[in-house]
Design a protein around this motif. Structure first.
Motif, PDB file in Angstrom:
ATOM      1  N   THR A 112       0.967  -1.207  -0.103  1.00  0.00           N
ATOM      2  CA  THR A 112      -0.078   0.035   0.017  1.00  0.00           C
ATOM      3  C   THR A 112       0.786   1.100   0.137  1.00  0.00           C
ATOM      4  N   ALA A 113       1.719   1.090   0.816  1.00  0.00           N
ATOM      5  CA  ALA A 113       2.838   2.604   0.784  1.00  0.00           C
ATOM      6  C   ALA A 113       3.437   2.647  -0.439  1.00  0.00           C
ATOM      7  N   THR A 114       3.907   1.543  -1.171  1.00  0.00           N
ATOM      8  CA  THR A 114       4.512   1.754  -2.476  1.00  0.00           C
ATOM      9  C   THR A 114       3.602   2.405  -3.477  1.00  0.00           C
ATOM     10  N   ARG A 115       2.242   1.884  -3.361  1.00  0.00           N
ATOM     11  CA  ARG A 115       1.166   2.309  -4.340  1.00  0.00           C
ATOM     12  C   ARG A 115       1.062   3.720  -4.009  1.00  0.00           C
ATOM     13  N   VAL A 116       0.788   3.995  -2.949  1.00  0.00           N
ATOM     14  CA  VAL A 116       0.740   5.437  -2.441  1.00  0.00           C
ATOM     15  C   VAL A 116       1.933   6.414  -3.061  1.00  0.00           C
ATOM     16  N   ASP A 117       2.980   6.101  -2.883  1.00  0.00           N
ATOM     17  CA  ASP A 117       4.079   6.659  -3.332  1.00  0.00           C
ATOM     18  C   ASP A 117       3.995   6.989  -5.112  1.00  0.00           C
ATOM     19  N   ALA A 118       3.577   5.955  -5.562  1.00  0.00           N
ATOM     20  CA  ALA A 118       3.579   5.745  -7.211  1.00  0.00           C
ATOM     21  C   ALA A 118       2.420   6.736  -7.423  1.00  0.00           C
ATOM     22  N   LEU A 119       1.267   6.795  -6.970  1.00  0.00           N
ATOM     23  CA  LEU A 119       0.100   7.557  -7.345  1.00  0.00           C
ATOM     24  C   LEU A 119       0.544   9.273  -7.073  1.00  0.00           C
ATOM     25  N   ILE A 120       1.206   9.455  -5.984  1.00  0.00           N
ATOM     26  CA  ILE A 120       1.588  10.842  -5.594  1.00  0.00           C
ATOM     27  C   ILE A 120       2.560  11.376  -6.800  1.00  0.00           C
ATOM     28  N   ARG A 121       3.354  10.584  -7.154  1.00  0.00           N
ATOM     29  CA  ARG A 121       4.455  10.905  -8.184  1.00  0.00           C
ATOM     30  C   ARG A 121       3.590  10.934  -9.749  1.00  0.00           C
ATOM     31  N   GLY A 122       2.557  10.038  -9.794  1.00  0.00           N
ATOM     32  CA  GLY A 122       1.805  10.150 -10.846  1.00  0.00           C
ATOM     33  C   GLY A 122       0.626  11.206 -11.133  1.00  0.00           C
ATOM     34  N   ASP A 123       0.719  12.314 -10.261  1.00  0.00           N
ATOM     35  CA  ASP A 123       0.104  13.422 -10.418  1.00  0.00           C
ATOM     36  C   ASP A 123      -1.580  13.174 -10.044  1.00  0.00           C
ATOM     37  N   ALA A 124      -1.869  12.253  -9.047  1.00  0.00           N
ATOM     38  CA  ALA A 124      -3.083  11.821  -8.568  1.00  0.00           C
ATOM     39  C   ALA A 124      -3.524  12.615  -7.445  1.00  0.00           C
ATOM     40  N   VAL A 125      -2.922  13.625  -6.943  1.00  0.00           N
ATOM     41  CA  VAL A 125      -3.437  14.527  -5.949  1.00  0.00           C
ATOM     42  C   VAL A 125      -4.198  15.751  -6.601  1.00  0.00           C
ATOM     43  N   VAL A 126      -5.361  15.685  -6.484  1.00  0.00           N
ATOM     44  CA  VAL A 126      -6.193  16.483  -7.077  1.00  0.00           C
ATOM     45  C   VAL A 126      -7.264  17.053  -6.260  1.00  0.00           C
ATOM     46  N   GLY A 127      -7.573  18.572  -6.130  1.00  0.00           N
ATOM     47  CA  GLY A 127      -8.423  19.106  -5.390  1.00  0.00           C
ATOM     48  C   GLY A 127      -8.401  19.000  -3.825  1.00  0.00           C
ATOM     49  N   TRP A 128      -9.210  19.574  -3.199  1.00  0.00           N
ATOM     50  CA  TRP A 128      -9.234  19.480  -1.429  1.00  0.00           C
ATOM     51  C   TRP A 128      -9.236  18.091  -1.274  1.00  0.00           C
ATOM     52  N   GLN A 129      -9.902  17.055  -2.037  1.00  0.00           N
ATOM     53  CA  GLN A 129      -9.956  15.749  -1.371  1.00  0.00           C
ATOM     54  C   GLN A 129      -8.561  15.057  -1.554  1.00  0.00           C
ATOM     55  N   GLY A 130      -7.780  15.563  -2.762  1.00  0.00           N
ATOM     56  CA  GLY A 130      -6.369  15.248  -2.846  1.00  0.00           C
ATOM     57  C   GLY A 130      -5.414  15.512  -1.877  1.00  0.00           C
ATOM     58  N   MET A 131      -5.738  16.903  -1.337  1.00  0.00           N
ATOM     59  CA  MET A 131      -4.849  17.702  -0.088  1.00  0.00           C
ATOM     60  C   MET A 131      -5.233  16.918   1.059  1.00  0.00           C
ATOM     61  N   THR A 174       7.566  12.554   5.945  1.00  0.00           N
ATOM     62  CA  THR A 174       6.571  13.415   6.268  1.00  0.00           C
ATOM     63  C   THR A 174       6.858  14.960   5.837  1.00  0.00           C
ATOM     64  N   LEU A 175       8.140  15.271   6.111  1.00  0.00           N
ATOM     65  CA  LEU A 175       8.554  16.668   5.525  1.00  0.00           C
ATOM     66  C   LEU A 175       8.705  16.766   3.866  1.00  0.00           C
ATOM     67  N   GLU A 176       8.552  15.445   3.287  1.00  0.00           N
ATOM     68  CA  GLU A 176       8.909  15.678   1.842  1.00  0.00           C
ATOM     69  C   GLU A 176       7.224  15.799   1.198  1.00  0.00           C
ATOM     70  N   THR A 177       6.366  15.676   1.906  1.00  0.00           N
ATOM     71  CA  THR A 177       5.072  15.784   1.494  1.00  0.00           C
ATOM     72  C   THR A 177       4.762  17.395   1.056  1.00  0.00           C
ATOM     73  N   LEU A 178       5.534  18.084   1.957  1.00  0.00           N
ATOM     74  CA  LEU A 178       5.559  19.579   1.647  1.00  0.00           C
ATOM     75  C   LEU A 178       5.665  20.083   0.328  1.00  0.00           C
ATOM     76  N   ASN A 179       6.405  19.346  -0.496  1.00  0.00           N
ATOM     77  CA  ASN A 179       6.614  19.620  -1.909  1.00  0.00           C
ATOM     78  C   ASN A 179       5.443  19.605  -2.736  1.00  0.00           C
ATOM     79  N   TYR A 180       4.492  18.670  -2.302  1.00  0.00           N
ATOM     80  CA  TYR A 180       3.108  18.300  -3.231  1.00  0.00           C
ATOM     81  C   TYR A 180       2.144  19.382  -2.365  1.00  0.00           C
ATOM     82  N   VAL A 181       2.387  20.159  -1.399  1.00  0.00           N
ATOM     83  CA  VAL A 181       1.367  21.325  -1.068  1.00  0.00           C
ATOM     84  C   VAL A 181       1.681  22.510  -1.420  1.00  0.00           C
ATOM     85  N   GLY A 182       2.975  22.525  -2.279  1.00  0.00           N
ATOM     86  CA  GLY A 182       3.697  23.911  -2.816  1.00  0.00           C
ATOM     87  C   GLY A 182       4.757  24.379  -1.858  1.00  0.00           C
ATOM     88  N   GLY A 183       5.016  23.719  -0.892  1.00  0.00           N
ATOM     89  CA  GLY A 183       6.129  24.039  -0.065  1.00  0.00           C
ATOM     90  C   GLY A 183       5.796  24.636   1.477  1.00  0.00           C
TER      91      GLY A 183
END
Length: 939
Positions: free
Chosen positions: A672-691, A710-719
């Motif tokens: 599950t963790a590997t799948r989540v990482d792949a989906l994050i890199r695959g631009d699956a984070v969309v909208g408020w539900q993605g956040m 945990t700190l790395e996830t800041l990159n996907y929220v814009g910093g």
């Protein structure tokens, strides 16, 4: 009856091989979990025989499929292994044969060279005495099938038992017990001590345990109710639920029950199976085209076999269980089924029956171009659309295939089919069908077109695809005239408003939703009103207007709670908007209550359209309330539904949800963790539900000892400025998580910066729950930098989180409070607080968090020990007389058990005193106690 007895031999150690039949030891082997009490009762009966009663009889009764055979087989193995006695087990059948031949067959090794006829001549009693000198267990299952002739040896054995210790165990269906069997049991010798064990249906808790790793609680409750607690029916229902499973063995077993019945009874069973799980005598007689007396005799024969049971009122009958009816129906030839369906529909049509009664038969009897029959299927489908969408899909598909290609109703029928496909969770098919319907729809059907566009937008929303239908929604809204239905306009505005919220434009979302609500002023559509109020509340909360958000939420909750279950089942979208507002505003009690009910209704109705999003809200509410086992089950089910839907965005949300739920209990699945990482890199984070899903990932990584992740996830929220977050409430949660992450990597200055951001944002919001979370972040920073100042912040965090019902966050705050108390010198209170949190975590299954709390407890004790080493002896804590005695014995090296024996007190009492000693002396182990006493002596 032909009894094919099998001799059971246990695999015994040398000690157990010598064990007598009268042994009292019955432990050491695995237990039959769901029938443990009944198994114990059988073993007690066996033990009673061994204690002096020469003969015992146990009747094991119950309905078909209830588990008699499983229990008897388990008992046979257990009796042989525990006692080393001879165990014979067999099953009665309807076959007639020499009833004594069974003994020669079972005892071939013992009686050679005696031929079978010699065994017959000697009789059953002599045979059993020959082989059972050290005790004998004779088990016969399905005794209700035995013929009078075959029961003769059993009747003789019970009337005059063998002169050896013997236990008869007879299994049969009590509803089908023959008069001969009952006479044989009643005519037993007084020397035979009898016991009856009737197997009751499994309890809901039994079923919950059997299905612990499958589905969600609502689904498991539904399976229990549908199976009636019958293990065989439960297994068959699970097979029906699995599209890849083969036919269940129960089907053949049920059809075998018809062997030997009259031709009339067999024909009636076929006809009745076509009529449904329940049928009335008049309709059955009519489609059979036989005299009622003939049909009644056949029905009576089926009642005798317990395939059919009479209802308490009227001329109604029902099959033993729907699984039984379906097995008989599937065994009926196709041509016969079609003919019977045609007869049934003709009779129901004359009666003026409702469309839902006729539809199961029309589906099989309809001909191409038969428009009245098409209308029946459409009307019936509309009636069951919310409660049974899969059935509606079947009926509407049949109706569409029967409709001529040029018929003007094809587009409207496709719209209905699309709605049914959406409700059943077949979202991709729904989308395709709805587009086909819109292409075929005539321009003058404005309301139908608008409803279709709104459904397309809703499906795309469920699939995680946002904004693609926005232009269609706005075009339909602009084209609305003054005479058009306000409900349709409100639904269009609501979908546009949601798209605006996804884009981060909460104020525009609010404006559109208010317009939608205003247009419903004369409407009685309470579900749509509740949806509007819930979305307005969410928009107000997003921009930080807590007072307005609370007011709208109160209105929405009042409307939602006034709705009946049937009304709510048809409009589960309303719970989504109200539930999200409750989560946003920290109303965790109400959120859990509403999501529990909505998920339960959605599962019962097989509603796959809103269920995935309902599960996300439910997991958040369950986790917050500390119901972690249920949260994990709901998260797993959410992943299953997302995989079926085929949406990358929905799958990311579901997988993140599962990762987060698993992390709470310390059992993260690497896949599950590997799948989540792949989906994050695959631009699956969309909208408020993605956040929201990304925030779950951030905390899951933190709980899995990966603060850097945990700190790395800041990159996907814009910093660090979190520019992609439009929701101030969510910002506080992010700040608090980042505070913990920075502390975990040893950067207290950076953690303090995040905590200050949390405090500032929470102050603007004025929400107790957010303020408490900010206080918790502050307390944790101070514990790392200035422990003496942390206590008031930790207290405020506990108080605030407790009022919202956020059980898990409250537990984290209590951990901080316990540590702060220790540093403030409140040692006893600190240890109690930390112990309370540890026990709470253990109770809800948060194993890793419980261990972490235990380590924190030991750490502060050890810290206290070090800080007190330089204190004058006179400042040491005062010990009671008993504590002093125990401390001195600890110094002398005695164990807890040795201390308890020396002082004549319980070992648990010793442990209690030691805990107090550790707290008073500020030490973390027994060596610390000894060291303290030594310093006291030499000081």
């Amino acid at each position: 009856m032909f009894l094919r007895l099998t001799r059971i031999t246990g695999t015994l150690s040398s000690r157990s091989a010598d064990r007598d039949f009268r042994s009292d030891s019955w432990t050491g082997l695995p237990r039959l979990a769901e029938r443990a009490e009944e198994l114990d009762e059988l073993l007690r009966a066996l033990r009673a025989v061994g204690r002096g009663r020469p003969t015992g009889l146990v009747e094991v009764t119950g309905d078909a499929g209830i588990g008699k055979t499983t229990l008897l087989n388990e008992f046979a193995e257990r009796a042989a292994a525990l006692t080393g006695t001879t165990v014979l087990i067999g099953t009665a059948t309807r076959d007639t044969d020499n009833p004594f031949g069974v003994f020669a067959d079972a005892l071939d090794q013992d009686l050679r060279p005696n031929p079978p006829k010699e065994v017959t001549r000697r009789g059953a009693r002599a045979v059993l005495e020959h082989i059972g000198a050290r005790g004998l267990v004779l088990i016969v299952d399905d005794c209700h099938l035995a013929s009078p002739e075959a029961l003769a040896p059993l009747r003789a054995l019970l009337r005059k038992p063998p002169d050896v210790p013997v236990l008869f165990v007879l299994g049969f269906r009590d509803r089908q017990a023959t008069s001969e069997l009952r006479a044989a049991l009643a005519g037993r010798s007084r020397r035979v001590a009898a016991t009856e064990i009737r197997l009751a249906p499994l309890t809901e808790q039994d079923t919950e345990e059997l299905l612990a790793n499958r589905g969600i609680p609502a689904w498991r409750r539904m399976m229990h109710q549908e199976s009636g607690g019958n293990p065989a029916y439960l297994d068959a229902l699970l097979t029906e639920d699995d599209p890849d499973a083969h036919r269940h063995p129960l089907d053949a077993t049920v059809r075998a029950e018809l062997s030997g019945v009259s031709a009339a009874a067999e024909a009636v069973s076929r006809a009745a199976s076509v009529l449904g799980d329940e049928f009335d005598l008049d309709l059955l007689t009519e489609i059979m085209d036989e005299p009622e007396a003939t049909v009644l005799v056949a029905v009576d024969e089926l009642i005798g076999l317990d395939l059919v049971r009479p209802r308490e009122v009227g001329r109604l009958f029902a099959f033993r269980h729907p699984v039984v009816r379906r097995a008989l129906y599937e065994g009926c030839e196709f041509s016969t089924r079609v003919e019977l369906h045609c007869r049934a529909d003709a009779a129901l049509r004359v009666r003026g029956a409702a469309a839902t009664q006729r539809a199961p038969h029309v589906r099989h009897s309809i001909r191409h171009g038969d428009l009245p029959e098409v209308a029946v299927l459409v009307d019936a489908s509309n009636a069951v659309l919310a409660a049974r969408p899969d059935t509606a899909v079947t009926w509407l598909t049949t109706a569409f295939q029967a409709l001529p290609d040029t018929h003007p109703s094809r587009a409207e029928l496709l719209l209905s089919l699309a709605r049914a496909l959406g409700n059943s969770g077949r979202l991709a098919e729904c989308w395709d069908t709805m587009h086909a319907a819109l292409r075929a729809l005539s321009p003058d059907r404005a309301d139908l077109r608008a409803e279709g566009v709104a459904l397309i937008a809703a499906v795309e929303r469920m699939l995680g695809v946002h904004g693609t239908a926005d232009a269609m929604l706005r075009a339909e809204l602009d084209a609305r005239g003054p005479g058009d239905r306000p409900r349709v306009s409100a639904a269009l505005r609501l979908e546009i408003a949601h798209n605006e919220l996804v884009k981060g434009r909460a104020r525009e979302c609010r404006r559109l939703t208010v317009e939608a609500l205003d247009s419903l002023s004369t409407s009685d559509d309470r579900a749509l009103v509740a949806s509007c109020l819930g979305l307005i509340s969410k928009a107000d909360g997003t921009v930080g207007d807590s007072v307005a958000a609370e007011d709208r939420l109160a209105e929405a909750t009042a409307v939602l709670d006034s709705m009946l279950d049937d009304e709510l089942t048809e409009n589960l979208d309303a719970v989504l908007w109200v539930g999200w507002s409750e989560i946003l505003l920290d109303h965790w009690y109400d959120a859990a209550r509403h999501y529990d009910k909505a998920v339960d209704l959605a599962v019962r109705a097989s509603n796959g359209l809103v269920l995935p999003n309902l599960l996300v809200g439910q997991v958040m509410a369950l986790r917050s309330r500390g119901r972690l086992v249920e949260a994990r089950a709901a998260a797993r089910y959410g992943v299953y539904l997302a995989e079926r839907a085929g949406s990358k965005e929905q799958l990311f949300g579901a997988a993140a949800m599962r990762l987060w739920a698993d992390a709470q209990v310390g059992h993260v699945d690497r896949t599950t963790a590997t799948r989540v990482d792949a989906l994050i890199r695959g631009d699956a984070v969309v909208g408020w539900q993605g956040m929201l899903a990304l925030r779950m990932v951030a905390e899951a990584r933190l709980l899995s000892d990966d603060p850097e992740g945990t700190l790395e996830t800041l990159n996907y929220v814009g910093g660090p400025e979190l520019p992609k977050l439009s929701n101030s409430v969510s910002r506080v949660s992010w700040y608090e998580i980042m505070t913990r992450a920075e502390l975990a990597v040893g950067r207290p200055e950076a953690a303090a910066s995040w905590a200050r951001s949390a405090v500032e944002t929470a102050a603007r919001l004025g929400r107790p729950g957010r303020t408490a979370l900010a206080e918790l972040a502050t307390a944790n920073v101070l514990l790392a930098t200035d422990p003496a100042a942390a206590l008031p912040h930790a207290r405020a965090a506990v108080t605030g989180l407790a009022t919202t019902g956020a059980t898990m966050d409250e537990a984290r705050a209590r951990t901080a409070l316990g540590v702060a108390m220790w540093h403030a010198g409140q040692h006893d209170q600190a240890l109690r607080e930390l112990r309370y949190v540890q026990v709470g975590y253990e109770r809800v299954g948060a194993v890793d968090l419980a261990k972490a709390t235990s380590r924190e407890r030991r750490r502060v004790i050890a810290l206290g020990c070090r800080t007190r080493e330089d204190q004058p002896v006179e400042e040491a804590a005062t010990l009671t007389k008993r504590e002093r005695e125990i401390a001195e014995l600890v110094r002398d090296g005695l164990t807890n058990r040795q201390i308890s024996r020396t002082l004549f007190i319980a070992e648990k009492t010793v442990e209690m005193h030691l805990t107090k000693l550790f707290g008073k002396l500020g030490v973390g182990n027994r060596a610390g106690v000894a060291a303290h006493l030594e310093r006291s002596r030499t000081g």
